[in-house]
Design an enzyme around this catalytic site. Structure first.
Site, PDB file in Angstrom:
ATOM      1  N   GLN A 156      54.006  32.642  42.517  1.00 31.86           N
ATOM      2  CA  GLN A 156      53.299  31.770  43.447  1.00 31.86           C
ATOM      3  C   GLN A 156      53.600  32.152  44.895  1.00 31.86           C
ATOM      4  OE1 GLN A 156      54.780  30.775  40.668  1.00 31.86           O
ATOM      5  NE2 GLN A 156      53.861  28.905  39.815  1.00 31.86           N
ATOM      6  N   ASN A 207      51.030  36.434  34.825  1.00 34.21           N
ATOM      7  CA  ASN A 207      52.383  36.988  34.890  1.00 34.21           C
ATOM      8  C   ASN A 207      52.582  37.864  33.658  1.00 34.21           C
ATOM      9  OD1 ASN A 207      55.107  37.492  35.330  1.00 34.21           O
ATOM     10  ND2 ASN A 207      55.473  35.423  36.099  1.00 34.21           N
ATOM     11  N   PHE A 232      63.590  34.293  39.354  1.00 30.15           N
ATOM     12  CA  PHE A 232      63.031  32.976  39.069  1.00 30.15           C
ATOM     13  C   PHE A 232      64.182  32.038  38.759  1.00 30.15           C
ATOM     14  CE2 PHE A 232      60.486  30.007  36.260  1.00 30.15           C
ATOM     15  CZ  PHE A 232      59.765  29.444  37.313  1.00 30.15           C
ATOM     16  N   LYS A 260      17.914  38.987  35.487  1.00 28.70           N
ATOM     17  CA  LYS A 260      18.327  40.123  34.649  1.00 28.70           C
ATOM     18  C   LYS A 260      19.813  40.373  34.880  1.00 28.70           C
ATOM     19  CE  LYS A 260      15.794  42.626  32.558  1.00 28.70           C
ATOM     20  NZ  LYS A 260      15.289  42.458  31.167  1.00 28.70           N
ATOM     21  N   ARG A 306      64.380  40.756  38.052  1.00 32.89           N
ATOM     22  CA  ARG A 306      63.455  40.928  36.935  1.00 32.89           C
ATOM     23  C   ARG A 306      62.295  41.814  37.360  1.00 32.89           C
ATOM     24  NH1 ARG A 306      59.494  35.556  36.546  1.00 32.89           N
ATOM     25  NH2 ARG A 306      58.854  35.578  38.741  1.00 32.89           N
ATOM     26  N   HIS A 356      54.650  39.478  31.503  1.00 30.36           N
ATOM     27  CA  HIS A 356      56.084  39.351  31.247  1.00 30.36           C
ATOM     28  C   HIS A 356      56.682  40.634  30.677  1.00 30.36           C
ATOM     29  CE1 HIS A 356      55.828  35.113  32.107  1.00 30.36           C
ATOM     30  NE2 HIS A 356      54.913  34.930  31.169  1.00 30.36           N
ATOM     31  N   THR A 396      12.087  39.161  34.469  1.00 32.17           N
ATOM     32  CA  THR A 396      13.414  39.760  34.610  1.00 32.17           C
ATOM     33  C   THR A 396      13.312  41.282  34.629  1.00 32.17           C
ATOM     34  OG1 THR A 396      13.903  39.807  32.223  1.00 32.17           O
ATOM     35  CG2 THR A 396      14.442  37.787  33.429  1.00 32.17           C
ATOM     36  N   ASP A 397      12.302  41.823  33.964  1.00 33.22           N
ATOM     37  CA  ASP A 397      12.105  43.270  33.999  1.00 33.22           C
ATOM     38  C   ASP A 397      11.748  43.732  35.410  1.00 33.22           C
ATOM     39  OD1 ASP A 397      11.877  45.746  32.247  1.00 33.22           O
ATOM     40  OD2 ASP A 397       9.923  45.777  33.247  1.00 33.22           O
TER      41      ASP A 397
END
Length: 297
Positions: free
Chosen positions: A218, A244, A158, A16, A175, A246, A61-62
């Site tokens: 990274q 990322n 970067f 479930k 940045r 941006h 599943t119940d």
């Protein structure tokens, strides 16, 4: 037995999915809330259900859903502990159930002005947990979080990347760095104060994201993971998926204005997607524990 001409059943599980359960503890006037979304999937010998239409081994599943509700009556404690209880119940009460996969998301609530029974949903992050067991083996526990949105407005750059005729991205030493952290970590033991470790890992991730200059997402990812592994000997591996998010500087020169990294356009797509695992050197790895987790983590 029906002849299927050399065709056999492969790996399978069932259960479930996404049982929403909210437990209110009201043994005093000051109530507590535990809010989970639980999935229970059983593994074992269910071959005849698939090949013969024989439901004798099929725990409904119940029934699995009702077990989640019944167990919640005694409280949750931590999502990891709750899932371990489900594992123990199903593998001990049904001989042919030899394992399974139990997963939970936990949503957090905070008190409104320290009110005893009024709460507001907090959206800092969603806690996650997975318990996996196969063939009667010990359960493996993977905890985590997702949707932890973080941003630093400077101390990120970067530079130094390879360039070819398709490169248009300019280098920068200042940045915005922003991401939605999804992280999952694998325990090497079940003798853990899961709530305490979750709080500690969450704090470490935030501290390390903010702490140092970021040469790339990274670099920041690895430093976050390394700090978790160093602080917690009960964790052998932590995996990250970090887009990322941006932020591009808007050109205000058409309006006769300068823009020294103050006004940005927040782009939602496309985005860089950084994913990696940080591991304890020499630790036994267990790729099968991660099976069924969508994406990298």
């Amino acid at each position: 037995m029906t002849d299927h001409n050399g065709i056999v059943l492969g790996p399978n599980q069932y259960g479930k999915a996404e049982v929403r359960v909210v437990k209110v503890t009201r043994d005093t006037d000051r109530h507590e809330i535990e809010d989970l979304n639980v999935t229970s999937q059983l593994r074992g010998d269910f071959t005849v259900a698939h090949t013969e239409g024989d439901n004798a081994p099929v725990v409904p599943t119940d029934t699995q859903k009702n077990t989640v509700y019944s167990f919640a009556k005694d409280g949750v404690g931590s999502p990891e502990a709750f899932l371990l209880r489900l594992h123990g119940h199903f593998t001990s009460n049904f001989d042919w159930v030899t394992g399974g996969r139990w997963e939970a998301e936990q949503y957090s609530w905070s008190r409104i002005n320290d009110h005893d029974h009024a709460f507001v949903r907090t959206n800092t992050a969603t806690r996650t947990a997975v318990v996996v067991a196969d063939d009667g083996g010990a359960p493996r526990i993977i905890a985590g979080l997702k949707e932890l949105t973080v941003l630093k407005s400077t101390a990120s750059g970067f530079t130094g990347y390879p360039k070819d005729k398709y490169t248009t991205l300019p280098e920068t030493t200042d940045r915005i760095l922003a991401t939605d952290v999804s992280a999952r970590w694998r325990y090497n033991t079940d003798d853990v104060d899961f709530n305490a470790v979750y709080e500690s890992v969450s704090n470490i991730l935030l501290e390390k994201f903010a702490e140092k200059y970021s040469y790339a997402l990274q670099t920041t990812l690895f430093e976050m993971g390394a700090a978790v592994i160093a602080a917690h000997p009960e964790i052998d591996e932590i995996r990250f998926s970090m887009p990322n998010k941006h932020h591009f500087v808007v050109d205000l020169s058409p309006f006769g204005q300068e823009n020294p990294n103050e006004v940005f356009f927040a782009a939602d797509r496309p985005y860089g997607l950084i994913e990696a695992s940080v591991q304890r050197e020499g630790a036994a790895l267990d790729d099968s524990a991660w099976a069924g987790i969508a994406g990298f983590c």
